[in-house]
Design an enzyme around this catalytic site. Structure first.
Site, mmCIF file in Angstrom:
data_model
loop_
_atom_site.group_PDB
_atom_site.id
_atom_site.type_symbol
_atom_site.label_atom_id
_atom_site.label_comp_id
_atom_site.label_asym_id
_atom_site.label_seq_id
_atom_site.Cartn_x
_atom_site.Cartn_y
_atom_site.Cartn_z
ATOM 1 C CE LYS A 49 5.644 -1.153 9.907
ATOM 2 N NZ LYS A 49 4.643 -0.488 9.071
ATOM 3 C CD GLU A 89 -1.744 -4.420 11.456
ATOM 4 O OE1 GLU A 89 -0.526 -4.690 11.547
ATOM 5 O OE2 GLU A 89 -2.315 -4.287 10.359
ATOM 6 C CD GLU A 113 9.391 -5.908 7.227
ATOM 7 O OE1 GLU A 113 9.195 -4.754 6.780
ATOM 8 O OE2 GLU A 113 8.867 -6.343 8.271
ATOM 9 N N GLY A 125 -4.890 -1.633 5.038
ATOM 10 C CA GLY A 125 -4.024 -2.733 4.579
ATOM 11 C C GLY A 125 -4.668 -4.102 4.774
ATOM 12 N NE ARG A 126 -6.420 -3.897 10.875
ATOM 13 C CZ ARG A 126 -5.800 -2.733 11.013
ATOM 14 N NH1 ARG A 126 -4.644 -2.522 10.379
ATOM 15 N NH2 ARG A 126 -6.299 -1.779 11.755
ATOM 16 C CG HIS A 175 -4.542 -35.801 17.136
ATOM 17 N ND1 HIS A 175 -4.838 -37.006 17.739
ATOM 18 C CD2 HIS A 175 -5.490 -35.612 16.179
ATOM 19 C CE1 HIS A 175 -5.901 -37.547 17.146
ATOM 20 N NE2 HIS A 175 -6.325 -36.713 16.200
ATOM 21 C CE LYS A 188 -3.489 2.442 2.676
ATOM 22 N NZ LYS A 188 -4.430 2.450 3.788
HETATM 23 O O1 F6P Z 1 2.261 -4.320 9.861
HETATM 24 C C1 F6P Z 1 1.890 -3.014 9.616
HETATM 25 C C2 F6P Z 1 1.378 -2.817 8.236
HETATM 26 O O2 F6P Z 1 1.280 -1.453 8.043
HETATM 27 C C3 F6P Z 1 0.060 -3.513 7.954
HETATM 28 O O3 F6P Z 1 -1.027 -2.839 8.445
HETATM 29 C C4 F6P Z 1 0.112 -3.614 6.484
HETATM 30 O O4 F6P Z 1 -0.839 -4.509 5.999
HETATM 31 C C5 F6P Z 1 1.527 -4.077 6.283
HETATM 32 O O5 F6P Z 1 2.256 -3.347 7.258
HETATM 33 C C6 F6P Z 1 2.094 -3.870 4.911
HETATM 34 O O6 F6P Z 1 2.070 -2.529 4.535
HETATM 35 P P1 F6P Z 1 2.245 -2.119 3.021
HETATM 36 O O7 F6P Z 1 1.135 -2.722 2.252
HETATM 37 O O8 F6P Z 1 2.201 -0.630 3.024
HETATM 38 O O9 F6P Z 1 3.573 -2.648 2.551
#
Ligand code: F6P
Length: 557
Positions: A512, A353, A212, A267-268, A384, A206
């Site tokens: 972060k 979240e 990462e 995002g979620r 199990h 987003k």
């Molecule tokens: O973990 C935090 C967060 O901002 C989430 O809410 C989001 O889905 C994820 O990191 C990835 O963010 P982006 O889509 O901006 O890379």
């Protein structure tokens, strides 16, 4: 005390829970033959049995009063109407607009007509998906694409990955892979068997600033260029899903190859937007639209059904009953379907979240529990592993059992045995087993009295352990859409009652921020400024990564 815990509706529920002490679920079922029909409900393709929760008609009416007191009906209207309900980020939360279909009324948000913007991106996705799936979209050496690698994390990974895993039976033509972890192993293992000439990378972020994802995307690009050689070929093999055109460009992806979405998509909650491109590539655009339609069916139900017959509302309020009045700290999600297992991680993010907050929308500290720890896994495997604690442990753990009535991959008697196990677990948690029942059973086995006495306490099950049972006709795009939307709205209900913002996530920022400093410190020598533990650990990591011979990390300094 907060306004919520001082409120009439809250206090009434506290009184009610003390009156219920000593009541068992077994007794409630024995006393009321209509409990099951009264406490079941259909919404879209889903059927919910919530009768195996320690609740009565009075509990439900008090919870309903709490929801009304906390403004849930107004909050639902505000969400569907595009109001900026994500107050700390000054945004609407309009994921429902992503799945409204072509007949939706125009809706203006932040100067933009949302419905046509959504339709345009879906159209662009459709053209692209059809090209890639038909083989018309060619890689740099003119071969068709065989593999798609979605690189993203959190909401830009979990939703699409979970849905693709659920819809394996609908997947054809392309192999879809997901890389999220910055552990290089994730990317390396995924790329090991792929050919750069026939691989398409979908960079899903987003913000397009997530460390990462950007590092994984850069490494993927390097891997690709090692074979393709010329930067010009990147355009045929890298597309971006983002709200941030300038960062996409900075990364080196032409914005002609970018599928956009908007700030008002959290995002979620973004699976339904361009972030779902990997899913659309896997199952085709018609089935992707069926996924959206399933979610829309649940939206319609959530928007229109009265609170007392509203599936997300009931599930949200029963969750609040468990967390705030019965002392539950966790919520188990237990799908009896191998393909649905990854949904647990998606629902975990959706809930934790969104509702892992300690201040209200107004910034006041809460004096009541908020989001539960969501966890779980596929049945029967969990039986199990961790069900022992559900049945006889000291924690109250509400569980959601999820069962498709028909298998998409039928195999002999497997589905019958799977279903029987789910039904048995719900019954066992509800009924338990009394001392008398255990005693009769052991006697019938011919066990001597002294042995019986010793074994008896170990074989007693307290029962009255709550669960919901959700049935779906089968796992297909429409039902999965409805199921995911159900959990989205359940989360919204809980956030609203608690007075918190379920659409921001400031709690992920501190880690972060610190990681950005520490990653530089790990790369260079020199003093660092942290607590002694963090500095000591930084030193050990530095030594380990700079020394050609790995130190024995067990030895004392
Ligand atoms: O973990 C935090 C967060 O901002 C989430 O809410 C989001 O889905 C994820 O990191 C990835 O963010 P982006 O889509 O901006 O890379």
């Amino acid at each position: 005390m907060s306004r919520l815990t001082r409120s009439a509706a809250w206090i009434a529920l506290q009184d009610h829970v003390s009156n219920l002490r000593g009541t068992t679920l077994r007794q409630l079922f024995a006393d009321d033959s209509s409990r099951y029909p009264r406490m079941t409900l259909e919404a879209g393709p889903l059927f919910l049995d919530y009768s195996k929760n320690l609740i009565t008609a009075e509990t439900l009416s008090l919870l309903n009063a709490l929801a009304v007191q906390q403004g849930l009906p107004e909050a639902i209207e505000a969400m569907f109407g595009g109001s900026p309900i994500n107050r700390s980020e000054h945004r609407a939360a309009l994921h429902v607009a992503l799945r409204q279909g072509d007949d939706a009324q125009p809706l203006w948000v932040e100067g933009q007509e949302v419905r046509s913007a959504v339709a345009n991106v879906l159209q662009r996705m459709e053209t692209f998906v059809n090209q890639v799936r038909s083989g018309a979209w060619r890689g740099y050496d003119h071969r068709a694409i065989t593999d798609v690698v979605n690189i993203g994390i959190g909401g830009s990974d979990l939703g699409p990955a979970a849905v693709m895993s659920a819809l394996r039976a609908d997947t054809e033509r392309l192999n879809i892979h997901y890389v999220s972890n910055v552990d290089g192993a994730h990317l390396s293992w995924t790329l090991r068997d792929l050919n750069p000439a026939t691989t398409l990378f979908v960079i899903a972020s987003k913000t397009f600033t997530t460390q990462e994802t950007l590092l994984n995307a850069h490494s993927a690009r390097t891997w690709f260029l090692q074979q393709a050689q010329d930067e010009i070929h990147v355009a045929r093999h890298f597309v971006a899903l983002s709200t941030n055109a300038s960062e996409v460009q900075r990364f080196g992806i032409d914005t002609a190859n970018m599928f956009e979405f908007w700030d008002w998509v959290g995002g979620r909650y973004s699976l339904w937007s361009a972030i779902g491109l990997s899913v659309a590539l896997g199952i085709g655009m018609d089935k992707f639209r069926a996924l959206l339609a399933g979610a829309h069916a649940m939206d319609e139900h959530f928007h229109q059904a009265p609170l007392t017959h509203n599936m997300p509302v009931l599930m949200g309020l029963i969750g609040i009953w468990h967390i705030n009045f019965m002392g539950a700290q966790t919520q188990a999600i237990l799908p009896y379907d191998q393909g649905l297992e990854r949904l647990v991680a998606h629902f975990q993010q959706l809930s934790m979240e969104s509702t892992g907050k300690s201040v209200t929308q107004d910034g006041e500290a809460v004096d009541y529990a908020t989001g539960a720890i969501v966890w779980g896994g596929a049945g029967t495997n969990g039986q199990h592993a961790y069900y022992q604690l559900l049945h006889q442990g000291t924690f109250l753990i509400p569980a959601d059992f999820i069962l498709p009535l028909a298998s998409r991959t039928p195999l002999g008697e497997h589905h019958r045995l799977l279903s029987a196990n789910l039904l048995a677990q719900g019954e066992a948690l509800m009924r338990g087993k009394t001392r008398d029942e255990v005693s009769v059973e052991l006697k019938a086995q011919g066990m001597a009295a002294d042995q019986r006495e010793a074994l008896l306490p170990h074989k007693v099950f307290p029962g009255s352990r709550p669960c919901n049972t959700l049935l779906l006709p089968r796992v297909d795009p429409f039902t999965v859409g409805a199921l995911v939307a159900l959990y989205e709205h359940r989360t919204f209900v809980q956030g609203t009652v608690w007075g918190i913002n379920p659409f921001d996530q400031w709690g992920v920022e501190l880690g972060k921020q610190l990681a950005r400093t520490i990653v530089d410190e790990l790369a260079h020598d020199g003093p660092t400024h942290h607590d002694s533990s963090t500095m000591g650990l930084i030193d050990r990591v530095r030594q380990a990564t700079s020394s050609p011979h790995k130190p024995d990390v067990r030895s004392a300094p």
